[in-house]
Design a protein around this motif. Structure first.
Motif, PDB file in Angstrom:
ATOM      1  N   UNK B  97       0.731  -1.336   0.276  1.00 57.48           N
ATOM      2  CA  UNK B  97      -0.767  -0.335  -0.130  1.00 57.48           C
ATOM      3  C   UNK B  97       1.039   0.586  -0.503  1.00 57.48           C
ATOM      4  N   UNK B  98       0.357   2.328  -0.975  1.00 56.06           N
ATOM      5  CA  UNK B  98       1.904   2.529  -1.348  1.00 56.06           C
ATOM      6  C   UNK B  98       1.134   4.611  -1.572  1.00 56.06           C
ATOM      7  N   UNK B  99       1.692   5.282  -1.132  1.00 61.39           N
ATOM      8  CA  UNK B  99       1.074   7.138  -1.965  1.00 61.39           C
ATOM      9  C   UNK B  99       2.554   6.942  -2.820  1.00 61.39           C
ATOM     10  N   UNK B 100       1.610   7.518  -4.110  1.00 61.38           N
ATOM     11  CA  UNK B 100       2.666   7.455  -5.088  1.00 61.38           C
ATOM     12  C   UNK B 100       3.151   9.157  -5.070  1.00 61.38           C
ATOM     13  N   UNK B 101       4.089   9.335  -5.067  1.00 62.69           N
ATOM     14  CA  UNK B 101       5.058  10.738  -5.933  1.00 62.69           C
ATOM     15  C   UNK B 101       5.205  11.061  -6.648  1.00 62.69           C
ATOM     16  N   UNK B 102       6.239  12.025  -7.790  1.00 67.53           N
ATOM     17  CA  UNK B 102       5.973  12.184  -9.298  1.00 67.53           C
ATOM     18  C   UNK B 102       7.285  11.267  -9.832  1.00 67.53           C
ATOM     19  N   UNK B 103       6.605  11.790 -10.833  1.00 68.29           N
ATOM     20  CA  UNK B 103       7.985  10.553 -12.162  1.00 68.29           C
ATOM     21  C   UNK B 103       9.559  11.149 -11.509  1.00 68.29           C
ATOM     22  N   UNK B 104      10.554   9.720 -11.402  1.00 69.53           N
ATOM     23  CA  UNK B 104      11.378   9.638 -10.949  1.00 69.53           C
ATOM     24  C   UNK B 104      12.416   9.049 -11.926  1.00 69.53           C
ATOM     25  N   UNK B 105      12.584   8.700 -12.885  1.00 71.19           N
ATOM     26  CA  UNK B 105      13.232   7.890 -13.829  1.00 71.19           C
ATOM     27  C   UNK B 105      12.412   7.833 -15.219  1.00 71.19           C
ATOM     28  N   UNK B 106      13.140   7.955 -15.918  1.00 73.02           N
ATOM     29  CA  UNK B 106      12.970   7.499 -17.819  1.00 73.02           C
ATOM     30  C   UNK B 106      13.987   6.622 -17.772  1.00 73.02           C
ATOM     31  N   UNK B 107      13.981   5.502 -18.444  1.00 75.21           N
ATOM     32  CA  UNK B 107      14.788   4.416 -19.263  1.00 75.21           C
ATOM     33  C   UNK B 107      14.664   4.025 -20.142  1.00 75.21           C
ATOM     34  N   UNK B 108      14.757   4.337 -21.141  1.00 75.87           N
ATOM     35  CA  UNK B 108      14.535   3.973 -22.965  1.00 75.87           C
ATOM     36  C   UNK B 108      16.054   2.784 -22.457  1.00 75.87           C
ATOM     37  N   UNK B 109      15.162   1.465 -23.013  1.00 75.09           N
ATOM     38  CA  UNK B 109      15.725  -0.167 -23.363  1.00 75.09           C
ATOM     39  C   UNK B 109      15.201  -0.244 -25.073  1.00 75.09           C
ATOM     40  N   UNK B 110      16.499   0.709 -25.788  1.00 73.61           N
ATOM     41  CA  UNK B 110      15.593   0.343 -27.436  1.00 73.61           C
ATOM     42  C   UNK B 110      15.658  -1.119 -28.624  1.00 73.61           C
ATOM     43  N   UNK B 111      16.559  -1.262 -27.236  1.00 75.10           N
ATOM     44  CA  UNK B 111      16.656  -2.756 -28.441  1.00 75.10           C
ATOM     45  C   UNK B 111      16.219  -3.585 -28.142  1.00 75.10           C
ATOM     46  N   UNK B 153      19.425  -3.918 -15.579  1.00 79.11           N
ATOM     47  CA  UNK B 153      20.277  -2.207 -16.125  1.00 79.11           C
ATOM     48  C   UNK B 153      18.899  -0.973 -15.049  1.00 79.11           C
ATOM     49  N   UNK B 154      17.577  -1.416 -15.804  1.00 78.52           N
ATOM     50  CA  UNK B 154      17.175  -0.041 -15.293  1.00 78.52           C
ATOM     51  C   UNK B 154      16.755   0.411 -14.413  1.00 78.52           C
ATOM     52  N   UNK B 176      15.084  14.750  -8.720  1.00 77.44           N
ATOM     53  CA  UNK B 176      15.455  14.979  -9.766  1.00 77.44           C
ATOM     54  C   UNK B 176      14.407  14.022 -11.030  1.00 77.44           C
ATOM     55  N   UNK B 177      14.080  14.505 -12.004  1.00 76.76           N
ATOM     56  CA  UNK B 177      14.125  13.300 -12.995  1.00 76.76           C
ATOM     57  C   UNK B 177      15.152  13.159 -13.091  1.00 76.76           C
ATOM     58  N   UNK B 178      14.778  11.059 -13.272  1.00 78.45           N
ATOM     59  CA  UNK B 178      16.878  10.985 -14.086  1.00 78.45           C
ATOM     60  C   UNK B 178      16.284  10.779 -15.212  1.00 78.45           C
ATOM     61  N   UNK B 179      17.298  10.383 -16.541  1.00 76.28           N
ATOM     62  CA  UNK B 179      16.347  10.359 -17.591  1.00 76.28           C
ATOM     63  C   UNK B 179      18.104   9.409 -17.870  1.00 76.28           C
ATOM     64  N   UNK B 180      18.603   8.353 -18.669  1.00 76.96           N
ATOM     65  CA  UNK B 180      19.053   7.182 -19.245  1.00 76.96           C
ATOM     66  C   UNK B 180      18.570   6.294 -19.931  1.00 76.96           C
ATOM     67  N   UNK B 181      19.326   6.547 -20.911  1.00 76.55           N
ATOM     68  CA  UNK B 181      19.308   4.983 -22.309  1.00 76.55           C
ATOM     69  C   UNK B 181      20.250   4.023 -22.272  1.00 76.55           C
ATOM     70  N   UNK B 182      19.901   3.168 -21.988  1.00 75.66           N
ATOM     71  CA  UNK B 182      20.364   1.914 -22.086  1.00 75.66           C
ATOM     72  C   UNK B 182      20.354   0.820 -23.712  1.00 75.66           C
TER      73      UNK B 182
END
Lengths: 189, 189
Positions: B97-111, B153-154, B176-182
């Protein structure tokens, strides 16, 4: 979906064992075919001159919302990242050369199974031109934006968030990630 | 995809007129079948006690990566928002059971044609338990995390971003919002 893409037999809607939702399941080979939301990714291309900030909008040459204005954006493709998609769509629809910055907005549109992402961007020059999916492309200051002729609510929200952040920045603030959910179908006039 | 889901005729790979990419196109009805990346959405459920921060991880009871540890996450479904998906997956996989907060990470895994999103969350109580897709669920401090047994890895990146932000916050920073591409396929040991 009426037929199995793997074996061409008819599919039926049923809740697979261990699942909680109806899926399209093949009546012959048993393959479960899942359907998931798609991502629409674009940019907010910005040109600043004499302290005035303008954004680049495209007038749509395709349905839906032919003739209405949008930020350059489109469906993300396989084998690309969200940043790749934002750059590609900006090039394809507006012929614009940009430097891409941070993710600026994430907007859910659950009734059409879409998530829209917009990145901030800086125009590198003014050599933009309409691509095949645009009738024209044009720079607009906040006051010039044709608010009644914007193609989609996610575009209006992103533009409003953007110009609100510009005001905040003049008072010492910064750009923030903006999240918003569009919970009702838009009404066409 | 071998057959058209609309009419059961064979599909072929071709570049439709006005397009730049190969698509599955029906040889009979002409329908173009697009394939787009899928979103995997989850949460970072946090429990803080006596100034110590712990996160809730699930040990996977399913392939791929059976037996490895993950944050609760899974494929976003149609008709839900990204926040809905994060809450649902946290409930399904960790019974939490959680209280949800902001978006924290966005990670692309294009393959693998995926985009992973993680939201920060606060555990509301300690009444969590493994769902059907988890062998066990457990709270870990940064030092206790089994870094060599993390499923994807994400997940590793998101956990490292999270604990780095915790250190930054102790020095006056913020999340902060963290963005990373695998960009490379992971190598299985």
């Amino acid at each position: 979906m009426k037929f199995c893409p793997e074996c061409a037999a008819p599919v039926m809607l049923k809740i697979p064992e261990g699942d909680t939702r109806e899926r399209h399941v093949c009546t012959s080979c048993g393959t479960i075919h899942y359907h998931n939301p798609k991502m629409v990714v674009g940019s907010i291309p910005v040109w600043e001159t004499n302290g005035e900030i303008k954004v680049l909008l495209c007038r749509r040459a395709i349905e839906p919302r032919y003739g209405y204005w949008t930020l350059p954006a489109g469906f993300m493709e396989n084998n690309e990242t969200t940043s790749d998609a934002a750059r590609r769509e900006t090039e394809e629809e507006a012929g614009a050369h940009i430097a891409l910055h941070e993710l600026f907005s994430i907007l859910n549109v659950p009734h059409v199974h879409q998530v829209h992402l917009f990145y901030r961007a800086t125009l590198l020059d003014l050599d933009f031109q309409a691509g095949t999916e645009s009738l024209e492309v044009q720079l607009f200051s906040e006051q010039e934006i044709p608010w009644d002729e914007i193609a989609f609510p996610t575009i209006s929200h992103t533009l409003k968030f953007f110009f609100a952040d510009i005001v905040a920045i003049r008072h010492g603030g910064q750009f923030n990630l903006h999240a918003h959910d569009i919970m009702h179908p838009m009404r066409h006039g």
